[in-house]
Each structure stands twice: as structure tokens, then as C-alpha cells.
Design an enzyme around this catalytic site. Structure first.
Site, PDB file in Angstrom:
ATOM      1  N   ARG A  22      41.679  10.573  38.901  1.00 34.94           N
ATOM      2  CA  ARG A  22      40.943   9.587  38.089  1.00 34.94           C
ATOM      3  C   ARG A  22      41.549   8.217  38.366  1.00 34.94           C
ATOM      4  NH1 ARG A  22      37.907  10.569  33.270  1.00 34.94           N
ATOM      5  NH2 ARG A  22      38.747  12.695  33.236  1.00 34.94           N
ATOM      6  N   SER A  82      27.726  15.002  41.876  1.00 35.69           N
ATOM      7  CA  SER A  82      26.678  15.082  40.855  1.00 35.69           C
ATOM      8  C   SER A  82      25.396  14.567  41.473  1.00 35.69           C
ATOM      9  CB  SER A  82      27.033  14.272  39.603  1.00 35.69           C
ATOM     10  OG  SER A  82      27.069  12.894  39.892  1.00 35.69           O
ATOM     11  N   ARG A 104      37.943  11.733  45.939  1.00 40.48           N
ATOM     12  CA  ARG A 104      38.451  12.822  45.105  1.00 40.48           C
ATOM     13  C   ARG A 104      38.446  14.165  45.826  1.00 40.48           C
ATOM     14  NH1 ARG A 104      36.217  14.057  39.043  1.00 40.48           N
ATOM     15  NH2 ARG A 104      37.406  12.171  38.548  1.00 40.48           N
ATOM     16  N   ARG A 109      35.919   1.631  38.852  1.00 37.15           N
ATOM     17  CA  ARG A 109      35.696   2.076  37.475  1.00 37.15           C
ATOM     18  C   ARG A 109      36.925   1.767  36.635  1.00 37.15           C
ATOM     19  NH1 ARG A 109      32.406   7.801  38.538  1.00 37.15           N
ATOM     20  NH2 ARG A 109      30.814   6.829  39.874  1.00 37.15           N
ATOM     21  N   GLU A 132      34.990  18.167  38.945  1.00 40.98           N
ATOM     22  CA  GLU A 132      33.731  17.634  39.479  1.00 40.98           C
ATOM     23  C   GLU A 132      33.958  16.899  40.795  1.00 40.98           C
ATOM     24  OE1 GLU A 132      30.784  13.918  38.766  1.00 40.98           O
ATOM     25  OE2 GLU A 132      31.596  14.821  36.943  1.00 40.98           O
TER      26      GLU A 132
END
Length: 429
Positions: A276, A351, A388, A261, A348
Site C-alpha cells: 500500500r 479489478s 503490487r 494515492r 487484490e
């Protein structure tokens, strides 16, 4: 892609969805107008083509005196047919362009609003009171360096900002997480998959990732390929253009892949450590189900995610994501966020999204019903573990001397190791 027939029959549902997302409901009318124009032009094209065929058939029956006039008329009709076909094709292209930018219709009950308008469904576990234990918690990077598990300095030296090395026990901890996730997935009936991380543009577009968040994606221009940000993309494309047999139940796959990403627009956010980053690993669940079973499957995916969080002994909360914070393809999304002690916030970790028939329509994935008809399937996805998670595990399970207690659910994947001990110095020393 949304269901155009449903849009024609009940456009107010789509307008309400757009408003809930914070988007303009006028897009609904633009689509309906483009659709009406396309259908009108297609009708005219078909009428002219029928006339052309009728005139062409009459040429052989005409007398020599009648034939020149008929041939002239046939030529004129041929020109009109070509022009009408071109107009209909342009109208089809206009409609396709509008539909490509139309997000999925959110489901009833999804909170309206943006990123901060989520609804907390429940909170599980109690965050540790480090003050009562008599010490100030270290953040995950400090712990990772004490364990010689995370090296961001050399990651930046080799690849730039937001890159890192997982070394020694850090690498083993990630593998433990991902292997635990695969075992969880297999026990739940998923087929494990090692997926491609480069995909064609039509696959990336089909999953809905080339819309509002296209700037998050790495593209290899020389090869016209995209690096995936999740194995969801490759798993959604796995059955593209196919008719599935779901009579025996859902088709479920668990994809293990590297993910990439760009983190565009995140300048200054979470710059320390590995929260991140540009590259990480993930195990992603992906299901193909009949549309009637989509909501039940969504609940199952969430439950499996929560079982993984329990195995990692992490305090977390479950949120119902607001419509304006949904991706293009999601009709509803639940996030599980773990408590991050040093930042006093939830982060988070998982998801799970119900994409209804949106991706399947774009990718041409259908099922054959008992009546013999075909129709689009529903697709769903959900995270089982990512790099993460290491952040939350190190911070929540740390001890005063910088060591880390291994969650019981992961010990079997680390040779029975109960405590990760400091390596005696910084990993970047």
C-alpha cells in the site's frame, strides 16, 4: 450521472440500489422532488417569456394612448421573467448537486452489503505448501532486499512513508510485468497509451472520483489540477464531449501511467513493503462500448486479467464485489486476488468495473446510432498489471535460499532469466 428519465419511470430500482450500497434511499426522493421543482419553474419561466414576447409585439400596434400601459406591463413581465429564470437556474443547480452525489445504479446480481460481503466466484491454482517443502517463506520485502530489488529505507528518507525505490532486478521486473501487459492488451485489440497523470477538475469529477473517496486524491492547488490514481481518469476524459462511431466495434485503450494515492485512512495498514504505497505504475484497460455490449465486455476484461495472472503463475480467486464496496461510478466490479503466503490471505491485484453510462453522461461521451440519434456510451475499465504484482510474485515463487524462480510467462521480458539470485546482502545495508 444516472439516467434521470429512468429514475422518474422506475424509482424503485434506484431505491433498491441505494439500499444494497448501504446508502439512504431517501436520496431518490430528494432528486425526484428537485427535478419536479426544476421542471415546474422552467415551465413557469417559459410561460412568462411567451407572454413577454406577445406583449412586446403588441407595442408597435398600440395607439399612443395604449402604449404607456403596454410598456409598463412589458417592464413588469421582464422583471418576472428574470426572477423566474433565476429561480429555475437555482433549481437546476440544486438538482445537479444532488445528481453529482448520486452513485451509479448497481446491476442485478451484485451482492448487497459492505467490504466483507463479497461473493467468491471461483478459485484458480493451489497455494504452495511451504511446510511440506521444509522452509518458512520470507515476505516480499525481505526477499526484495536480498535481491537488491526494493529499497524502502531510502524511499522514506527521500519522500517519506509509503515511498520506495525499485532497484536493479526490481526495476526490470516491474518493466517486464508492464510490457507483458501492454503486449497482452495489443493482442486483444487495445491501443497502447502513455497518459497524462495530471487532469482538470471537471475530468476528475466526471469519472466519479471526487465523491466519497476524494480524500484519496492529491491536488495541486496552485494549478487546480489533480494527480490521477489510475489512468482510467485520463482515458475516460480522452473522448469527453465527443460523439463516437462504434459501428466497427468498441474503442479500447490501454493506459500506462504512474498513479498516485494518498492512502488516507490507511494508517497502520500494510506499512511494511510495497503493498500500500503512494506511487506506483499500472497498465489499465479502458473500453467504450454500446450499452447493450457492456456486460459482455466486462466478462472479456476479466478474462484478459486472468490470462495475465496465469502468465505470472499466481494462485488467485475471483470475487464479485459487494455493492457497498463499489466506487461511485461502478455498477459492478470483479476483483482478482492473489494468495499471499506470509500473511495467509488473498491480496487484490486486479479489478474490472462496468460503469454503464454513468461516466459517459458526466463527460458528454455519446455514440451515433444507425438511426442517426445520439446516446451515452458505456465505459468499462480493468487492471492488467501493477507494481503490487511484484509482492505476490516474490512470495509465491521464492526458493529456500532467497532466490526467486521467474514465471515462464515473464522470462522472455527478462532476457530469458529463469531465477533471480540474491545480491549477497540487503539492498539497504
Amino acid at each position: 450521472m444516472i439516467d434521470l428519465k429512468s429514475l422518474r419511470e422506475d424509482p424503485d430500482v434506484a431505491r433498491a440500489s441505494q439500499r444494497a450500497r448501504g446508502e439512504s434511499p431517501a436520496l431518490v426522493d430528494k432528486v425526484l422532488d428537485a427535478d419536479a421543482r426544476r421542471r415546474s419553474l422552467l415551465t413557469e419561466f417559459e410561460r412568462l417569456r411567451a407572454d413577454q414576447k406577445e406583449v412586446s409585439r403588441s407595442v408597435g400596434k398600440a395607439t399612443p394612448d395604449e402604449r404607456p400601459a403596454i410598456l409598463t406591463k412589458a417592464k413588469e413581465l421582464s422583471d418576472h421573467v428574470k426572477a423566474a429564470e433565476s429561480d429555475a437556474d437555482r433549481a437546476r443547480d440544486d438538482l445537479d448537486r444532488l445528481l453529482a452525489g448520486f452513485p451509479n445504479i448497481v446491476l442485478d446480481g451484485v451482492p448487497a452489503g459492505g467490504e466483507d460481503d463479497y461473493v467468491v466466484l471461483r478459485t484458480e491454482g493451489t497455494p504452495r505448501d511451504f511446510a511440506a517443502e521444509g522452509f518458512t517463506p520470507r515476505d516480499h520485502l525481505e526477499i526484495g532486499e536480498l535481491l537488491a530489488a526494493i529499497d524502502t529505507e531510502r524511499g522514506a528518507k527521500v519522500s517519506g512513508a509509503r515511498f520506495y525505490y525499485l532497484t536493479g532486478i526490481g526495476a526490470r521486473l516491474e518493466l517486464a510485468l508492464l510490457n507483458a501487459a501492454i503486449d497482452k492488451a495489443v493482442a486483444a485489440g487495445f491501443t497502447p497509451m502513455i497518459t497524462p497523470t495530471l487532469v482538470k477538475p471537471e475530468i476528475m469529477a466526471g469519472t466519479g472520483f471526487l465523491g466519497a473517496h476524494a480524500d484519496e486524491i492529491y491536488r495541486l492547488e496552485a494549478d487546480d489540477l489533480y494527480l490521477v490514481g489510475t489512468s482510467e481518469v485520463a482515458l475516460a476524459g480522452y473522448h469527453s464531449g465527443e460523439i463516437l462511431d462504434l459501428s466497427a466495434g468498441p474503442k479500447r485503450y490501454a493506459g500506462w501511467s504512474a498513479c498516485y494515492r494518498r492512502e488516507a485512512g490507511s494508517y497502520g495498514k500494510d506499512t511494511r513493503g510495497i503493498i500500500r504505497v503512494h506511487q506506483f505504475h499500472k497498465v489499465e484497460m479502458f473500453s467504450y462500448v454500446p450499452v447493450e455490449e457492456a456486460e459482455a465486455e466486462h466478462a472479456r476484461l476479466l478474462a484478459w486479467e486472468e490470462e495475465m495472472l496465469a502468465a505470472a503463475s499466481l494462485p488467485y480467486r475471483v470475487i464479485d464485489t459487494a455493492a457497498g464496496d463499489l466506487g461511485t461510478s461502478a455498477a459492478r466490479k470483479f476483483d482478482c486476488e492473489a494468495w499471499l503466503p506470509t500473511q495467509g490471505r488473498y491480496l487484490e491485484l486486479t479489478s474490472t468495473s462496468n460503469c454503464t453510462t454513468f461516466q459517459a453522461r458526466r463527460l458528454g461521451v455519446r455514440e451515433r446510432t444507425p438511426s442517426g440519434q445520439t446516446r451515452p456510451v458505456a465505459t468499462l475499465n480493468g487492471t492488467l498489471a501493477t507494481t503490487r504484482w511484484i509482492v505476490a510474485i516474490l512470495e509465491n515463487h521464492q526458493l529456500p535460499d532467497g532466490s526467486v524462480r521467474v514465471p515462464e510467462g515473464l522470462r522472455g521480458y527478462l532476457g530469458g532469466l529463469e531465477v533471480l539470485e540474491p545480491a549477497g546482502g540487503s539492498a539497504t545495508a
